[in-house]
Design a protein around this motif. Structure first.
Motif, short mmCIF file in Angstrom:
data_model
loop_
_atom_site.label_atom_id
_atom_site.label_comp_id
_atom_site.label_asym_id
_atom_site.label_seq_id
_atom_site.Cartn_x
_atom_site.Cartn_y
_atom_site.Cartn_z
N ILE A 1 1.20 -0.90 0.24
CA ILE A 1 -0.05 -0.18 -0.04
C ILE A 1 1.00 1.51 -0.09
O ILE A 1 1.81 1.54 0.87
CB ILE A 1 -1.14 0.06 1.67
N ALA A 2 0.82 1.67 -1.14
CA ALA A 2 1.99 2.99 -1.59
C ALA A 2 1.12 4.44 -0.61
O ALA A 2 0.13 4.33 -0.53
CB ALA A 2 2.13 3.33 -2.62
N CYS A 3 2.15 5.47 -0.11
CA CYS A 3 1.39 6.40 1.00
C CYS A 3 2.90 7.87 0.76
O CYS A 3 3.34 7.69 -0.09
CB CYS A 3 1.31 5.78 2.46
N ALA A 4 1.98 8.55 1.46
CA ALA A 4 3.08 9.94 1.30
C ALA A 4 4.32 9.78 1.54
O ALA A 4 4.90 10.30 1.00
CB ALA A 4 2.26 10.93 1.63
N ASN A 5 4.47 9.20 2.77
CA ASN A 5 5.97 9.46 2.89
C ASN A 5 6.13 8.36 4.12
O ASN A 5 5.18 7.25 4.56
CB ASN A 5 6.08 10.51 3.92
N GLY A 6 6.82 7.98 5.15
CA GLY A 6 7.06 6.77 5.25
C GLY A 6 7.26 7.21 7.19
O GLY A 6 6.76 6.27 7.85
N THR A 7 7.29 8.11 7.42
CA THR A 7 6.31 9.20 8.29
C THR A 7 4.63 8.51 8.35
O THR A 7 3.91 7.48 9.30
CB THR A 7 6.38 10.25 8.76
N ASP A 8 3.54 8.19 7.62
CA ASP A 8 2.94 7.99 7.66
C ASP A 8 2.83 6.36 6.56
O ASP A 8 2.06 5.75 7.99
CB ASP A 8 1.91 8.96 5.79
N LEU B 1 -0.60 1.89 13.05
CA LEU B 1 -1.35 2.35 14.37
C LEU B 1 -2.66 2.60 13.97
O LEU B 1 -3.17 2.32 15.57
CB LEU B 1 -0.27 3.77 15.27
N PHE B 2 -3.54 3.57 13.70
CA PHE B 2 -4.55 3.44 13.34
C PHE B 2 -5.60 2.70 12.49
O PHE B 2 -5.87 2.22 14.17
CB PHE B 2 -5.15 4.66 12.14
N ILE C 1 -4.05 1.49 18.22
CA ILE C 1 -2.99 1.92 19.06
C ILE C 1 -4.13 3.55 19.25
O ILE C 1 -4.12 3.96 18.21
CB ILE C 1 -2.24 1.67 18.80
N GLY C 2 -3.90 4.04 20.45
CA GLY C 2 -3.60 5.07 20.68
C GLY C 2 -3.27 5.60 22.40
O GLY C 2 -2.63 4.95 23.08
N PRO C 3 -4.98 6.07 22.52
CA PRO C 3 -4.04 7.61 24.98
C PRO C 3 -4.41 5.39 25.38
O PRO C 3 -5.00 4.96 25.34
CB PRO C 3 -5.57 7.74 24.78
N GLY C 4 -3.19 5.37 26.18
CA GLY C 4 -3.40 4.32 27.23
C GLY C 4 -2.45 3.08 26.84
O GLY C 4 -2.01 2.37 27.58
N ASP C 5 -2.20 3.40 25.83
CA ASP C 5 -1.44 2.33 25.22
C ASP C 5 0.31 2.53 24.77
O ASP C 5 1.03 3.57 24.34
CB ASP C 5 -1.84 1.96 23.81
N ALA C 6 1.01 1.22 25.16
CA ALA C 6 2.67 1.38 25.53
C ALA C 6 2.88 0.69 23.87
O ALA C 6 2.66 -0.26 23.03
CB ALA C 6 3.58 0.61 26.25
N VAL C 7 4.11 1.12 23.48
CA VAL C 7 4.21 0.87 21.54
C VAL C 7 6.03 1.42 21.77
O VAL C 7 6.79 1.78 22.30
CB VAL C 7 4.08 1.58 20.46
N PHE C 8 6.86 -0.11 21.91
CA PHE C 8 8.19 -0.55 22.25
C PHE C 8 9.35 -0.23 21.09
O PHE C 8 9.13 -0.65 20.20
CB PHE C 8 8.57 -1.70 23.06
N ALA D 1 3.91 8.53 18.94
CA ALA D 1 2.85 9.93 20.22
C ALA D 1 1.69 10.74 19.66
O ALA D 1 1.21 10.90 19.87
CB ALA D 1 4.03 11.04 20.34
N LEU D 2 2.07 10.57 17.93
CA LEU D 2 0.91 11.54 17.19
C LEU D 2 -0.08 10.45 17.47
O LEU D 2 -1.46 10.88 17.45
CB LEU D 2 1.43 11.21 15.88
N ALA D 3 -0.24 9.27 16.95
CA ALA D 3 -1.57 8.19 17.23
C ALA D 3 -1.68 8.53 19.04
O ALA D 3 -3.27 8.00 19.60
CB ALA D 3 -0.90 6.89 17.38
#
Length: 380
Positions: A53-60, A66-67, A71-78, A92-94
């Protein structure tokens, strides 16, 4: 001398690039034109996955999984602390929290013992729920996915492979990008597979996840773009960039062979006086960067600059020491390697078009500065 010589690559495929770009411009399908699907299909075949799935950039490409996983508030990602900010930024953005983990002394990739300690800490504290791991294939070398996936299976964690630096690399017969539950990459121009602007992609064998990723990347669309079934973002790879990437993908395997030759020459020429990167036996690096380590790093960098030889420090500060991330959780066993590496690591010119003469000049300059009588340092 160029640190990364995009010009030499461009000259090699100039006519093909011009024809591809002209075709897109004349055709007029600048958004989601047929070249996007063509590129996705060709990259899927190269990586060995069912869906790209191609997208606009590597950050997205890191944020969208995550979306899709909720994954969101109250969750931990290592995440590893010794890497580029985007790996932690997306967490953090999520609205989840990145938990910083140390890296292995030789591979620079996430250290599984440090990871396990961090997971146990988060579980014991009870404030956050462990949800995902984002290993990074730093400098082009794949992380230890056999160990990581075993941990993830035991703890029921999503694994998002950050393959922004490892397109073309592999381990144990699997191409980088195909590890984990979903892989993500960047097509930033300086990457082993880069376009002429921003771009990114995600990789998965999970059809349901692939559909979610496409939806989140296109405003949360359902059956059509006017049927919004979730809140998404606008993250599409431009048709022009896809056309360019098709031509670059066609020569990627050849460039991987050339990058490996450069890496081998560096290791042979420098391995007795600095800690010089090598493949570690289970596959091949994409050699996005070629790193050496020496306590004489700062003086060496200045000396190389005086001789017209570019070099870069990746990374000058670990993420857990950055202002934006200093208050997030970190592994209880410390981040000693992530804190030590910025004091002595240095990346040398690395690309498929680096001539032997230029490389020999780099090696000779380093050897002359450090001195042939330096104590032997075992290569990584």
């Amino acid at each position: 001398m160029q640190f990364i010589d995009l010009g030499a690559q461009r000259e090699r495929i100039r006519d093909r690039l011009k024809a591809a770009i002209d075709h897109v411009v004349e055709d007029g399908r600048y958004i989601l034109g047929p070249q996007v699907t063509e590129f996705e299909n060709k990259l899927a075949a190269y990586i060995g996955v069912k869906h790209v799935i191609a997208c606009a950039n590597g950050t997205d490409a890191l944020l969208l999984p995550l979306f899709a996983a909720g994954i969101g508030p109250g969750d931990a990602v290592f995440v590893p602390s010794f890497t580029f900010a985007a790996t932690a930024e997306v967490v953090a953005l999520a609205k989840a929290e990145p938990v910083f983990v140390d890296v292995d002394r030789d591979t620079y990739n996430i250290d599984t013992a440090s990871l396990e300690a961090a997971i146990e800490m988060i579980k014991k504290e009870g404030r956050l729920k462990p949800k995902a791991i984002i290993p990074v294939d730093l400098f082009g070398l794949s992380a230890d996915y056999e160990a990581i996936m075993a941990i993830a299976k035991r703890e029921n964690l999503l694994v998002i492979e950050d393959a922004a630096q490892s397109m073309g690399g592999s381990a144990d017969g699997t191409m980088c990008g195909a590890f984990g539950h979903v892989g993500s990459t960047s097509f930033y121009p300086a990457k082993p597979l880069g376009c002429y602007g921003d771009g990114g992609a995600m990789f998965t064998n999970d059809g349901v996840l692939a559909d979610k990723l496409r939806s989140f990347a296109f405003h949360g669309k359902g059956e059509t773009q006017y049927d919004n079934v979730r809140v998404g973002i606008n993250s599409r790879l431009d048709t022009l960039q896809a056309a360019i990437l098709i031509e670059k993908l066609a020569i990627l395997e050849d460039e991987m062979v050339a990058r490996q030759a450069v890496a081998d020459r560096y290791a042979k020429g420098l391995g007795d006086i600095v800690k010089a990167s090598r493949n570690l036996g289970h596959g091949r690096s994409a050699w996005a960067q070629y790193a050496i380590e020496t306590p004489k790093r700062d003086g060496l960098k200045a000396h190389l600059g005086e001789k017209g030889i570019p070099s870069v420090i990746y990374y000058v500060k670990p993420l857990h020491e950055q202002v934006a991330y200093k208050n997030y959780p970190r592994t209880p066993t410390g981040l000693a390697v992530s804190e030590e590496l910025p004091k002595q690591i240095l990346c040398l010119p690395m690309h498929a078009y680096l001539s032997e003469a230029d490389q020999d000049r780099i090696i000779e300059t380093i050897r002359n500065y450090i001195g042939s009588n330096s104590a032997h340092v075992a290569a990584a």
